[in-house]
Scaffold this motif. Structure first.
Motif, mmCIF file in Angstrom:
data_model
loop_
_atom_site.group_PDB
_atom_site.id
_atom_site.type_symbol
_atom_site.label_atom_id
_atom_site.label_comp_id
_atom_site.label_asym_id
_atom_site.label_seq_id
_atom_site.Cartn_x
_atom_site.Cartn_y
_atom_site.Cartn_z
ATOM 1 N N ILE A 200 0.843 -1.206 0.000
ATOM 2 C CA ILE A 200 0.000 0.000 0.000
ATOM 3 C C ILE A 200 0.874 1.250 0.000
ATOM 4 N N VAL A 201 1.961 1.235 0.753
ATOM 5 C CA VAL A 201 2.917 2.350 0.702
ATOM 6 C C VAL A 201 3.493 2.465 -0.698
ATOM 7 N N ALA A 202 3.912 1.338 -1.282
ATOM 8 C CA ALA A 202 4.498 1.353 -2.621
ATOM 9 C C ALA A 202 3.505 1.869 -3.657
ATOM 10 N N ILE A 229 -2.662 -7.756 -0.142
ATOM 11 C CA ILE A 229 -1.518 -7.310 -0.941
ATOM 12 C C ILE A 229 -2.028 -6.728 -2.254
ATOM 13 N N LEU A 230 -1.782 -5.457 -2.447
ATOM 14 C CA LEU A 230 -2.229 -4.810 -3.680
ATOM 15 C C LEU A 230 -1.454 -5.347 -4.874
ATOM 16 N N ASN A 231 -2.114 -5.353 -6.008
ATOM 17 C CA ASN A 231 -1.536 -5.766 -7.292
ATOM 18 C C ASN A 231 -1.268 -7.261 -7.392
ATOM 19 N N ALA A 232 -1.734 -8.061 -6.408
ATOM 20 C CA ALA A 232 -1.565 -9.514 -6.462
ATOM 21 C C ALA A 232 -2.900 -10.171 -6.798
ATOM 22 N N ILE A 233 -2.847 -11.219 -7.643
ATOM 23 C CA ILE A 233 -4.052 -11.945 -8.029
ATOM 24 C C ILE A 233 -3.851 -13.436 -7.821
#
Length: 464
Positions: A200-202, A229-233
């Motif tokens: 989220i910081v990134a 975790i953002l951007n993970a699928i």
């Protein structure tokens, strides 16, 4: 555009130089800066020591020129030669002339070759203006000259003096504006940990427009952490993809050119430390004390502002044997090299570091710790904590913005630490003055061996 050469200086040293270079008599003054060189693609210099030239020692001081004895340059050479450090000569322009003068050019042509005759392959010269703005240039032994692209002042506030700013204005861009975004395009952020809070910081630093983002993470995506975790699928978890690669692959699609640099390594590795050394600011989003201690030492050794974030959920036992949430907390610490460290603030202790190392050497005990996860007292594999992580991660990035683009009604030194307790609806702040501070032996040491003072990171240990 990311600067190819930078000079970093602590706020305390900057203030010392300013007091000396502008004594109030309207005449030029001078000093010698001894600088550590950071390995990497860009030329990054860290001001380690300064030698102030006494006014009385100068044979000439007036409004547009200064002549001072070579003994002070020789002192700088004595400090720098053995370790191969760079020397940057700095003087003042009391009248505010925003560029090197003809007198300055002539002086450099006489003095800089003498430095190279003694040793080295890189030295330079700089000027400070009455508003504190520093601009400079670097020389090679062949006397090829190039401007210092960026001078960063690291302290309670963050100041960036750009070589392209021909007006030499020290005014900072206003927070949350396109001018802020434009400046961020030249700044590199390092993020340690790209998991629950770190992703989220990134995401924020990528969307804010940082010109380069260096990610440090060694773990892989699992199904149990897809909910935070953002951007993970799911496909990433099926394949056991590296978290850092997953994030960078997706974030690099935001722009025309790749700007996110994935480093698939533990932060307690030489590769990770030297990658982070090329940053301008570091965000620590980890849950291990040893990782935090490395970030702490990195801040001191490479003159980097550090923002450390942590969250926690404590529970209590009810009479019926069930659990209930006792408190939901978040902590953000802003650390700069001249201030108190995470160690000073007891975020970690020597005993706690040893205990963590022992715990990790016992696989069963380590597995038990992992099972406990975010929620103290409860074995929770997939905690629903993304909202808590977002709250803390946002506060962490906002703290950077407040330092680089001040908008608070109070001074930033009142906010060395921020803690929020959501169950009690409390947010509290701790000032820098409330923390003890030890003298750091790592200040501006750069990549001196052993790296960060840790034998495990030394070249010899790696080679073995």
């Amino acid at each position: 555009m990311i600067p190819t050469s930078t000079l970093s200086i602590t706020q305390r040293t900057h203030e010392t130089l300013k007091q000396h270079l502008f004594p109030g008599d309207g005449k030029e003054a001078a000093a010698v800066m001894v600088c550590t060189r950071v390995p990497g693609k860009r030329q990054r210099l860290l001001v380690k020591d300064i030698i102030l030239v006494p006014y009385a020692a100068c044979s000439r001081r007036d409004e547009i020129s200064i002549t001072w004895p070579s003994e002070f340059i020789e002192q700088g050479i004595d400090l720098a030669q053995q370790k191969g450090l760079a020397i940057v000569l700095i003087h003042s322009h009391p009248g505010g002339t925003p560029d090197f003068s003809v007198v300055d050019d002539r002086s450099d042509q006489e003095i800089i070759p003498c430095l190279f005759a003694a040793y080295g392959d890189l030295h330079g010269a700089a000027v400070m203006l009455p508003n504190g703005f520093i601009f400079g240039r670097l020389y090679t032994p062949e006397m090829h000259v190039s401007a210092i692209d960026l001078v960063s002042v690291i302290g309670t506030d963050l100041r960036f003096y750009w070589g392209t700013n021909k007006a030499r204005s020290a005014k900072r861009p206003m927070a949350f504006t396109s001018e802020m975004t434009a400046e961020l395009s030249g700044i590199t952020a390092g993020v340690i940990g790209v998991s629950g809070t770190g992703s989220i910081v990134a995401e924020q630093v990528c969307r804010l427009g940082f010109g380069r983002v260096i990610l440090i993470e060694f773990d892989t995506v699992e199904h149990k952490n897809l909910n935070r975790i953002l951007n993970a699928i799911k496909t990433d978890a099926d394949k056991g993809m590296a978290k850092v690669q997953v994030f960078s692959d997706r974030a690099n699609q935001y722009r025309d050119q790749p700007y996110v640099v994935p480093v698939n390594a533990n932060v307690l590795s030489r590769e990770a430390v030297l990658a982070l050394a090329e940053s301008d600011v570091v965000f620590s989003c980890v849950d291990k004390l040893r990782a935090r201690s490395v970030a702490d030492l990195l801040s001191q050794s490479f003159l980097l502002p550090l923002l450390d974030v942590g969250v926690g959920i404590s529970t209590r036992n009810l009479e019926n044997g069930e659990f209930a949430v006792d408190e939901v907390t978040g902590r953000i610490d802003y650390v700069h090299p001249d201030g108190s460290s995470l160690f000073d603030r007891k975020v970690y202790t020597s005993a706690a570091l040893q205990a963590e190392a022992l715990l990790e050497s016992d696989p069963e005990a380590h597995d038990d710790q992992v099972r406990r996860g975010y929620i103290e007292g409860m074995p929770e594999q997939a905690p629903a904590v993304i909202s808590l992580n977002m709250r803390a991660a946002s506060a962490c990035v906002m703290e950077f913005i407040a330092r680089a683009y001040p908008f608070r009604q109070e001074t930033n030194d009142q906010y060395a630490r921020t803690r929020f307790m959501l169950a009690e609806s409390i947010e509290e702040f701790t000032s820098e003055a409330e923390f003890p501070k030890r003298q750091s032996h790592h200040l501006a040491q750069g990549d001196a061996e052993p790296l960060l003072g840790l034998p495990v990171l030394s070249k010899e240990d790696i080679n073995e």
